[in-house]
Design a protein around this motif. Structure first.
Motif, PDB file in Angstrom:
ATOM      1  N   PHE A  86       0.806  -1.214   0.000  1.00 60.56           N
ATOM      2  CA  PHE A  86       0.000   0.000   0.000  1.00 60.56           C
ATOM      3  C   PHE A  86       0.846   1.274   0.000  1.00 60.56           C
ATOM      4  O   PHE A  86       0.426   2.300  -0.543  1.00 60.56           O
ATOM      5  CB  PHE A  86      -0.928   0.033   1.220  1.00 60.56           C
ATOM      6  N   ARG A 103      -6.035   3.483  -3.778  1.00 62.23           N
ATOM      7  CA  ARG A 103      -4.894   2.909  -3.070  1.00 62.23           C
ATOM      8  C   ARG A 103      -5.056   1.412  -2.913  1.00 62.23           C
ATOM      9  O   ARG A 103      -4.108   0.641  -2.999  1.00 62.23           O
ATOM     10  CB  ARG A 103      -4.762   3.557  -1.689  1.00 62.23           C
ATOM     11  N   ASP A 142      -7.859  -1.519  -0.724  1.00 67.48           N
ATOM     12  CA  ASP A 142      -8.292  -1.911   0.614  1.00 67.48           C
ATOM     13  C   ASP A 142      -9.363  -2.967   0.407  1.00 67.48           C
ATOM     14  O   ASP A 142      -9.826  -3.185  -0.720  1.00 67.48           O
ATOM     15  CB  ASP A 142      -8.845  -0.720   1.399  1.00 67.48           C
TER      16      ASP A 142
END
Length: 418
Positions: A125, A212, A214
């Motif tokens: 990440f 990003r 998740d």
């Protein structure tokens, strides 16, 4: 009632200012005469009582000293509790700066697991976050390491804490950003601290799967959390960013609209799936009905279509065909396509023609193929840069994530062109 029209074009970059709004803050903001706000990437809040203090989140680790300094003049007693509304570092990063003997740290259901997942995947990440946020935060270096967090109290769906004549009801409201999200409800004062359940800007589309990366945030759980908060009848909602939202009628009306808007995106997607329409068509043709427009400053309706499609149907899009079942991407034949086309320069010419005709994404597709075969081709880089600049201009800068992505791509091409 506020709506998306309150936000001007270019609100995406202005949204970036929210995460830096504490840089010049000289004193804490008095939300009430017993709640004080320190601005940060996600804000930290001090709640005073007759028998000690409570904090709701502690801000980011890089700004912990500043946050403590801003709140110090309003401290009235020992810090009894720190309540963390979610397991992202901008909510708990300043924790070591505030801990005292006897302070109990509280987190929501799944906090430990969610934090462990995020910590384990930092090598994955981190670079992705850097691509998106590096130029926005303008810190010039990597942030400090996130602190280790040990919870003293783990909430299981709901927990009530009493301190100094004040009641804090901690309610599990997952999927706005994390599975462990908590809302802090003060029933006597009718104040709800919602953290980032509703994202960084009030009355805007949730980001069901961030750029990003998740774990996906499930739309059905998001709507349940929204309903739970709406049913509280709050007169003040204190979010993770910006000013508190005030007025029971306004809060109810805004949450009604938000529920209707997100429900529309879900229903539009599921109805399209039943009608045999592919996900790309549904994304491309998505438009808000009149009266249901909400902000798209972080998440977007069209992106939520893709997230909801995956939530309900999984990762395989049938239109992608057999190759999607295996670990050999279609890009593996890009060099063959470039050779057959007569070289990367030929594809650059075709991409320029697409760009000139307003087919911006088709131009980008062609440059993807060309650069996979000839990564340093100047002609391809130039047209790709121009296509991204046109996409940025067409976006109007309304969505922060889209803006950050496009700017990072432009910067990468400028670096290659020298």
């Amino acid at each position: 009632m506020s709506d998306v029209k309150d936000a001007p074009a270019g609100a995406g970059p202005k949204l970036a200012g929210l995460v830096r709004s504490g840089d010049e803050q000289a004193e804490a903001i008095a939300v009430t005469d017993f709640i004080f706000q320190a601005n940060d990437i996600s804000n930290a809040y001090l709640v005073t009582t007759s028998q000690g203090d409570v904090m709701v989140n502690t801000g980011f680790m890089d700004n912990a000293e500043r946050t403590r300094r801003l709140l110090a003049p309003h401290r009235t007693g020992p810090l009894a509790f720190v309540i963390l509304t979610q397991s992202h570092a901008d909510h708990y990063g300043g924790l070591p700066e505030f801990l005292e003997e006897g302070t109990q740290v509280v987190g929501g259901p799944g906090f430990n697991e969610a934090l462990a997942d995020m910590t384990r995947l930092q090598p994955f990440f981190g670079p992705r976050s850097g691509k998106l946020w590096g130029s926005t935060l303008k810190r010039g270096s990597a942030p400090k390491a996130a602190p280790h967090v040990e919870l003293d109290i783990l909430v299981d769906r709901r927990l009530t804490i009493e301190l100094g004549g004040r009641t804090f009801e901690l309610i599990s409201t997952p999927e706005g950003e994390t599975v462990d999200a908590l809302t802090v409800w003060m029933p006597q004062e009718k104040i709800a601290f919602t953290g980032n359940v509703f994202g960084p800007v009030w009355l805007s589309m949730p980001f069901l799967n961030t750029l990003r990366g998740d774990k996906p945030r499930l739309v059905r759980n998001y709507l349940k959390s929204l309903e739970a908060i709406r049913n509280l009848g709050a007169e003040i909602v204190v979010t993770g960013h910006g000013e508190a939202i005030r007025g029971a009628a306004r809060i109810r009306a805004d949450l009604d609209k938000l529920h209707a808007a997100v429900s529309h995106v879900r229903d539009y997607t599921l109805d399209g799936m039943n009608a045999g329409r592919d996900v790309h068509t549904l994304m491309r043709e998505f438009a808000w009905p009149e009266g249901l427009e909400i902000g798209e400053f972080h998440g977007k309706g069209s992106w939520a279509v893709k997230s909801i499609w995956r939530e309900y149907s999984g990762w395989l899009h049938y239109e992608d065909g057999t190759s999607a079942l295996y670990g050999v991407p279609r890009s593996s034949v890009d060099a063959d396509l470039v050779e057959l086309a007569g070289g990367a320069a030929k594809l650059a010419q075709r991409a320029q023609a697409k760009l000139d005709g307003g087919a911006l994404l088709e131009a980008v597709h062609l440059t993807d193929i060309a650069l996979n075969a000839d990564a340093a081709n100047v002609d391809v880089l130039k047209v790709r840069k121009a296509a991204h600049e046109a996409l940025l201009a067409a976006s109007g800068g309304r969505n922060l994530s889209e803006t950050m992505w496009l700017r990072s791509e432009i910067a990468a091409m400028e670096a290659k062109l020298g």
